[in-house]
Design a protein around this motif. Structure first.
Motif, PDB file in Angstrom:
ATOM      1  N   UNK A  76       0.871  -1.175   0.000  1.00  0.00           N
ATOM      2  CA  UNK A  76       0.000   0.000   0.000  1.00  0.00           C
ATOM      3  C   UNK A  76       0.908   1.224   0.000  1.00  0.00           C
ATOM      4  N   UNK A  77       0.352   2.404  -0.141  1.00  0.00           N
ATOM      5  CA  UNK A  77       1.155   3.614  -0.361  1.00  0.00           C
ATOM      6  C   UNK A  77       2.102   3.936   0.796  1.00  0.00           C
ATOM      7  N   UNK A  78       1.802   3.471   2.002  1.00  0.00           N
ATOM      8  CA  UNK A  78       2.649   3.782   3.156  1.00  0.00           C
ATOM      9  C   UNK A  78       3.622   2.673   3.543  1.00  0.00           C
ATOM     10  N   UNK A  79       3.696   1.602   2.757  1.00  0.00           N
ATOM     11  CA  UNK A  79       4.619   0.509   3.088  1.00  0.00           C
ATOM     12  C   UNK A  79       6.052   0.996   2.954  1.00  0.00           C
ATOM     13  N   UNK A  80       6.831   0.772   4.000  1.00  0.00           N
ATOM     14  CA  UNK A  80       8.244   1.151   3.952  1.00  0.00           C
ATOM     15  C   UNK A  80       9.046   0.161   4.782  1.00  0.00           C
TER      16      UNK A  80
END
Length: 126
Positions: free
Chosen positions: A94-98
């Motif tokens: 998802x866009x916040x996966x880090x």
């Protein structure tokens, strides 16, 4: 008598469609199919990558209407940077996966499978 020894664990994840889940884990996350109870319409199957095995079990559509927390797996990983780079190209984040270091001494990243089962891959940095 020898003491009992815990050797492995095979978590079972609930899924709406075992074939769709197999496709996700095999084609996106690099798992192999270990077994399935039916070739064409499985209700229970196992997938394997390296030293871990996860089982996928069909659950009726009506069960998904309940607000229930889905399982979260924490998977000990070697070469976490390489695995993060591999999965980054598979359109599973998802866009916040880090990839981040945590205050509890791990380096990890997390995301959900197609049925909102949580997957955290981590390694110890301490």
């Amino acid at each position: 008598m020898e003491k009992g020894y815990l050797h492995q664990i095979h978590p079972v994840l609930p899924v709406k469609n075992v074939l769709a889940a197999l496709f996700f884990y095999v084609n996106k996350l690099g798992f192999d199919i270990a077994f399935a109870d039916d070739d064409k319409d499985p209700k229970y199957a196992g997938i394997r990558r390296d030293d871990i095995e996860i089982h996928l079990q069909w659950h009726d559509e009506a069960e998904w209407e309940l607000t229930v927390d889905r399982p979260m797996l924490r998977i000990v990983t070697q070469h976490i940077d390489s695995l993060f780079e591999e999965y980054k190209t598979k359109d599973v984040f998802h866009k916040d996966t880090s990839l981040k270091e945590t205050p509890w001494g791990t380096k990890e990243f997390s995301f959900y499978d197609i049925y909102k089962n949580g997957l955290t891959f981590y390694t110890s940095v301490s």
